[in-house]
Design a protein around this motif. Sequence first.
Motif, PDB file in Angstrom:
ATOM      1  N   THR A 118      46.270 -18.892 -11.315  1.00 13.22           N
ATOM      2  CA  THR A 118      47.123 -17.756 -11.185  1.00 13.22           C
ATOM      3  C   THR A 118      48.382 -17.801 -12.035  1.00 13.22           C
ATOM      4  N   ASP A 119      47.758 -17.940 -13.266  1.00 14.63           N
ATOM      5  CA  ASP A 119      48.962 -17.587 -14.248  1.00 14.63           C
ATOM      6  C   ASP A 119      49.965 -17.389 -14.260  1.00 14.63           C
ATOM      7  N   LEU A 120      50.892 -16.348 -14.972  1.00 13.60           N
ATOM      8  CA  LEU A 120      52.084 -15.532 -14.434  1.00 13.60           C
ATOM      9  C   LEU A 120      51.917 -14.505 -14.871  1.00 13.60           C
ATOM     10  N   VAL A 121      51.782 -14.733 -16.818  1.00  7.88           N
ATOM     11  CA  VAL A 121      51.093 -14.001 -17.461  1.00  7.88           C
ATOM     12  C   VAL A 121      49.761 -12.892 -17.070  1.00  7.88           C
ATOM     13  N   CYS A 122      49.044 -12.443 -15.998  1.00 12.76           N
ATOM     14  CA  CYS A 122      48.028 -11.862 -15.649  1.00 12.76           C
ATOM     15  C   CYS A 122      48.204 -11.355 -14.480  1.00 12.76           C
ATOM     16  N   TYR A 123      48.820 -11.432 -13.800  1.00 13.72           N
ATOM     17  CA  TYR A 123      49.423 -10.581 -12.324  1.00 13.72           C
ATOM     18  C   TYR A 123      50.856  -9.347 -13.294  1.00 13.72           C
ATOM     19  N   CYS A 156      43.620  -9.471 -16.514  1.00 16.74           N
ATOM     20  CA  CYS A 156      44.940  -9.327 -15.660  1.00 16.74           C
ATOM     21  C   CYS A 156      44.543  -8.724 -14.490  1.00 16.74           C
ATOM     22  N   ALA A 157      45.116  -8.254 -13.317  1.00 15.57           N
ATOM     23  CA  ALA A 157      45.130  -8.119 -12.631  1.00 15.57           C
ATOM     24  C   ALA A 157      46.672  -7.260 -12.007  1.00 15.57           C
ATOM     25  N   MET A 161      47.815  -9.338  -5.943  1.00 16.52           N
ATOM     26  CA  MET A 161      46.591  -9.279  -5.029  1.00 16.52           C
ATOM     27  C   MET A 161      45.857 -10.865  -6.410  1.00 16.52           C
ATOM     28  N   PHE A 162      45.754 -11.626  -5.362  1.00 15.10           N
ATOM     29  CA  PHE A 162      44.707 -12.424  -6.469  1.00 15.10           C
ATOM     30  C   PHE A 162      43.499 -11.827  -7.254  1.00 15.10           C
ATOM     31  N   VAL A 163      43.553 -12.516  -8.501  1.00 16.66           N
ATOM     32  CA  VAL A 163      41.997 -11.881  -9.547  1.00 16.66           C
ATOM     33  C   VAL A 163      42.001 -13.811  -9.262  1.00 16.66           C
ATOM     34  N   THR A 200      58.050 -22.869 -15.615  1.00 14.71           N
ATOM     35  CA  THR A 200      57.700 -21.480 -16.196  1.00 14.71           C
ATOM     36  C   THR A 200      56.988 -20.721 -15.085  1.00 14.71           C
ATOM     37  N   GLY A 201      55.872 -21.107 -14.674  1.00 13.59           N
ATOM     38  CA  GLY A 201      55.012 -20.505 -13.589  1.00 13.59           C
ATOM     39  C   GLY A 201      54.146 -20.466 -14.309  1.00 13.59           C
ATOM     40  N   SER A 202      53.239 -20.666 -15.418  1.00 14.20           N
ATOM     41  CA  SER A 202      52.421 -20.570 -16.370  1.00 14.20           C
ATOM     42  C   SER A 202      51.987 -21.575 -17.534  1.00 14.20           C
ATOM     43  N   ILE A 203      50.665 -21.635 -17.141  1.00 15.64           N
ATOM     44  CA  ILE A 203      50.070 -23.252 -18.327  1.00 15.64           C
ATOM     45  C   ILE A 203      50.007 -22.735 -19.506  1.00 15.64           C
ATOM     46  N   LEU A 204      49.813 -21.276 -19.795  1.00 17.29           N
ATOM     47  CA  LEU A 204      49.615 -20.513 -20.579  1.00 17.29           C
ATOM     48  C   LEU A 204      50.831 -21.012 -21.761  1.00 17.29           C
ATOM     49  N   ILE A 205      52.076 -19.975 -21.066  1.00 14.93           N
ATOM     50  CA  ILE A 205      53.140 -20.032 -21.748  1.00 14.93           C
ATOM     51  C   ILE A 205      53.205 -21.981 -22.471  1.00 14.93           C
TER      52      ILE A 205
END
Length: 274
Positions: A118-123, A156-157, A161-163, A200-205
């Motif tokens: 549920t990474d931040l950058v995908c929503y 991304c979504a 809504m969960f993706v 950050t709410g993001s492992i990608l960041i």
Amino acid sequence: MRDDLTKPQPQPADPVALARRELQKALPGRFYKDVRAKPLGDGFALALDGRIAKTPAKHDLVVPTPALADAIVGEWQAQGEKIDFAAMPLTRLAFTAIDGIAGKVQAVTEDIVKYSETDLVCYRAAEPTSLVAAQAAAWDPILDFAATQLDARFVCAEGVMFVSQPEAARAAIAARVAEIGGGMNAPFALASLSTMTVLTGSILIALALTGGELSLFSAWAAAHVDEDFQARQWGQDREATARRNLRFADMAAAEKFWLLLHRPEKRPEEQYNP
């Protein structure tokens, strides 16, 4: 944005909160004069008046690199009549690594990896166009980094809504985090990475920052695109700004901790203007 680290957290992925609760038991008064680092085993111990310092859980305070040890020595030397752990972020992270992570590396690794679901950058927002553009400008390069450097291609979504992310993408992130958690310095590296991920709410960041793709400031800005947009629309809230500054202090400490483990020659960024 996920909960900040100044509040107790139920998840093992927030080991800093656990360490802070332990620090409430620490001695309030300064009880030492001399502070120095000295080799001990494969690491470097903090010595107070010649005696090895202990963590809140009574483990030896030993860190893996001389650069990190020297920085922690500096924190202890800077204390006055009282020991203020709030002003000792590197020490707190070392406590987290030794007391909170060393015995459960696998569990902490798994909790960090869960952020890839549920990474931040995908929503993304559907509107207004200015927010859509701001998110794309900040987050698309991070997704490009994940795809090209980590072989992790996320989808991304719009909205909340969960993706479901591709299994291959999640596996690639799991492999990278497992690599970080599989080295000799695993508890310390994971303490830093976990802190940056939670904040950050993001492992990608977090991975883009530790991989040198993002600076500290750009990573922090990427984590707050939505918040900054709201501030531009409605103005800044003083209390929210104060909380954000506290979180940034933890973020900067986590990045510095990482650099002192992996790239001690690089000067950490320490100035921040909200």
